[in-house]
Each structure stands twice: as structure tokens, then as C-alpha cells.
Design an enzyme around this catalytic site. Structure first.
Site, PDB file in Angstrom:
ATOM      1  N   HIS A 141       9.044  47.992 -49.202  1.00 38.63           N
ATOM      2  CA  HIS A 141       8.458  46.647 -49.069  1.00 38.63           C
ATOM      3  C   HIS A 141       9.217  45.641 -49.935  1.00 38.63           C
ATOM      4  O   HIS A 141       9.552  44.540 -49.467  1.00 38.63           O
ATOM      5  CB  HIS A 141       6.984  46.697 -49.477  1.00 38.63           C
ATOM      6  N   GLU A 142       9.500  45.995 -51.185  1.00 35.11           N
ATOM      7  CA  GLU A 142      10.243  45.087 -52.053  1.00 35.11           C
ATOM      8  C   GLU A 142      11.688  44.941 -51.577  1.00 35.11           C
ATOM      9  O   GLU A 142      12.266  43.851 -51.668  1.00 35.11           O
ATOM     10  CB  GLU A 142      10.213  45.601 -53.501  1.00 35.11           C
ATOM     11  N   HIS A 145      11.756  42.375 -48.871  1.00 30.91           N
ATOM     12  CA  HIS A 145      11.754  41.004 -49.375  1.00 30.91           C
ATOM     13  C   HIS A 145      13.174  40.549 -49.712  1.00 30.91           C
ATOM     14  O   HIS A 145      13.557  39.401 -49.433  1.00 30.91           O
ATOM     15  CB  HIS A 145      10.879  40.900 -50.628  1.00 30.91           C
ATOM     16  N   GLU A 218       4.744  38.348 -46.406  1.00 36.58           N
ATOM     17  CA  GLU A 218       4.239  39.680 -46.737  1.00 36.58           C
ATOM     18  C   GLU A 218       4.102  40.528 -45.474  1.00 36.58           C
ATOM     19  O   GLU A 218       4.443  41.710 -45.472  1.00 36.58           O
ATOM     20  CB  GLU A 218       2.892  39.572 -47.454  1.00 36.58           C
TER      21      GLU A 218
END
Length: 314
Positions: A141-142, A145, A218
């Protein structure tokens, strides 16, 4: 079926991002036009361009130092670095983000930097309480980003919000200084009250749009993370675990206590909705990693006792 769902989610998120950025720029340009005329519009556009192009290298280092984060070497956590190298290769990043250890019992993770040079901070609480499968989902997930340039997009939104707040503050000061002439002066002039009201409330509108943009990014990071790991359920389990750990005992007695604020005031979407979207994707086999993340056990971070209802909490 899964490719169709991914494609639809991706384009919906991109469309929402474009619309929100356009609305943010529109509010900033309108506030500048009400205050300074055409020059205000150009100031808003120049500020947006600077926010998109300039990424201060020292800013994210200051953020890490604020959290007392320290870098994690490959020797300390070979499995963690193996996960990062695999995810960085799948995300087509030029370099592997540097992991940082944050000495905090709070379950948290965040990314700073840009595609060329980035870092991912992982708290002690996250490393202690999440399984390797869940940690892989959080790392992905990071990583998403970083790969999606979300840090630059949010930097643009922050720059536009700041210049909007500057326009509003200047307008309030000008209005305050003009009150004596308006009520007691001999010079008659008209006040564009709708414009004044819009100028005063423009920072609040910009913040709401910025929060909506954050929630949209997100969702997109969740989707990209699921494609990076091939295991959307791993991230879904991590989100459920983090949500459960972030709620206190009052949420058991009073459902909804852990999330009292309206959804449009949150930086992140509702966890239940994020989990539902991840579960809609076809499940895959989890990564089979049985080795510990660190080469040696971590010492849990002691939390100082704090006063809560009912006494001291440790």
C-alpha cells in the site's frame, strides 16, 4: 472479471482525482480573482505549478526525525528488505525505498519522498502485531502511494490550500481595515457580499476537497497494492487488524465510538468500505514467508502511563 473490476475502480479513482484537483484549483483561482483580480488567478496557478514541481528533499527527512525514526539495514531485517525489493521491482520504481523504524507502540506506517528517493516508516506496534502476510499488504500500500506519485499530488493540494488560505486571510484583513470607511466614511462604495462570503469560506472548502482527494488516493493505493502482491485479502486482514487495535474498550460498549467524526472529515475512507472493495477482488494465495522479519527479536517499546477514564493506562 477481476480485470474488469480493477479497470473500473482505477478509472473511477483517476476521474475523481482530476475533478477534485480541478475544483481545488478553481476555488483558489476564484479567491485570488476576488482579491487581486487577474493577478490573483496567475498567483494561484504559479503556486500550483511550484507545488507540483518542487519537492523539498529536506522536508521528508524532517518528518522522519520528528518521529525519531531510524533506518533499518538489510542485515537487521533481511526478510523485510526482500519484500521491499520484490514490491519495488513490481511497481517499477528506480530504487528500493529505505525502511525506517519508528519507536512507537501505535500501529502506523507512512511513506515520504518521491519515486526517485523514498522512505517507508514502520512503527514498532505495526511490526510487532501484524503477520508477515499483513505486513506485505501494508508495504505494498505504501509502495503504491510512491509509485502513483500520490505524495506529489498531495503536495500540490497542500500548496493550493495554503495559497487559498493566504488569499482568505488577506481578504479578512482588508475587510477589517475597510469597516471604518464603510460605516463612517464619506466615500460611498458597494461591497460584493457574496464574494466576501466565498472568500472567507474558501479555505474550509479547500480543506474539504483536500480530504476528499486523500480518501480517493487511498482507494487507488489499495487497488495498486492488491495487484502488486496478488493477495488483496492480506491487505484486507491488515486493515481489519489495525482498525480493531485503534479502538478502545469504549467502542465495545458503545458501537461507533472509535469513529465519531463524519466520513467527509476523514483523511482515510471508512475501513469497512476499503475491506469490501478488496474482498471483491479474486482472492489469491498468500506469500509463503515463514522466516521472521528481523534477524533478531525486537524489544517492545514501553508506553508511558497515561490518564484515562477509570485510572492510569499502560
Amino acid at each position: 472479471m477481476q480485470n474488469t473490476i480493477v479497470h473500473n475502480h482505477r478509472w473511477a479513482n483517476r476521474l475523481q482525482t482530476v475533478l477534485l484537483i480541478a475544483a481545488l484549483l478553481g476555488i483558489c483561482a476564484l479567491a485570488g480573482q476576488l482579491l487581486l483580480g487577474e493577478d490573483g488567478i496567475w498567483m494561484a496557478l504559479i503556486a500550483a505549478g511550484l507545488g507540483l514541481v518542487i519537492t523539498p528533499a529536506a522536508a521528508w527527512r524532517l518528518t522522519l526525525s520528528f518521529y525519531r525514526a531510524r533506518p533499518i539495514s538489510p542485515r537487521q531485517a533481511p526478510v523485510l528488505w526482500q519484500l521491499l525489493e520484490t514490491l519495488a521491482e513490481r511497481a517499477e520504481l528506480p530504487t528500493v525505498p529505505q525502511p525506517y523504524y519508528v519507536p512507537s507502540p501505535i500501529i502506523n506506517a507512512f511513506a515520504v519522498g518521491n519515486r526517485q528517493q523514498a522512505a517507508i516508516a514502520l512503527s514498532d506496534g505495526l511490526l510487532q502485531r501484524l503477520s508477515t502476510r499483513e505486513l506485505a499488504g501494508v508495504l505494498a500500500h505504501e509502495m503504491a502511494h510512491i509509485a502513483n506519485n500520490d505524495l506529489r499530488v498531495m503536495g500540490l493540494a497542500d500548496a493550493v490550500s495554503r495559497i487559498t488560505a493566504l488569499f482568505a486571510s488577506a481578504g479578512q484583513l482588508f475587510l477589517l481595515l475597510s469597516l471604518p470607511a464603510l460605516f463612517f466614511g464619506d466615500v460611498a462604495f458597494t461591497v460584493n457580499w457574496p464574494g466576501v462570503i466565498l472568500l472567507l469560506f474558501s479555505p474550509h472548502l479547500a480543506v474539504l476537497i483536500q480530504l476528499g482527494l486523500s480518501r480517493t488516493r487511498e482507494y487507488d493505493a489499495d487497488l495498486r497494492a492488491a495487484t502488486l502482491t496478488g493477495d488483496p485479502l492480506g491487505l484486507a486482514q491488515a486493515l481489519a487488524h489495525i482498525e480493531q487495535a485503534s479502538r478502545g474498550w469504549l467502542s465495545v460498549l458503545f458501537p461507533g465510538w472509535g469513529n465519531p467524526e463524519p466520513s467527509w472529515l476523514r483523511t482515510h475512507p471508512p475501513t469497512d468500505e476499503r475491506i469490501r472493495r478488496l474482498q471483491a477482488l479474486a482472492p489469491a494465495a498468500p506469500w509463503q514467508i515463514h522466516a521472521p522479519i528481523f534477524a533478531y527479536p525486537l524489544q517492545p517499546v514501553a508506553r508511558l502511563p497515561r490518564w484515562r477514564i477509570g485510572g492510569l493506562w499502560h
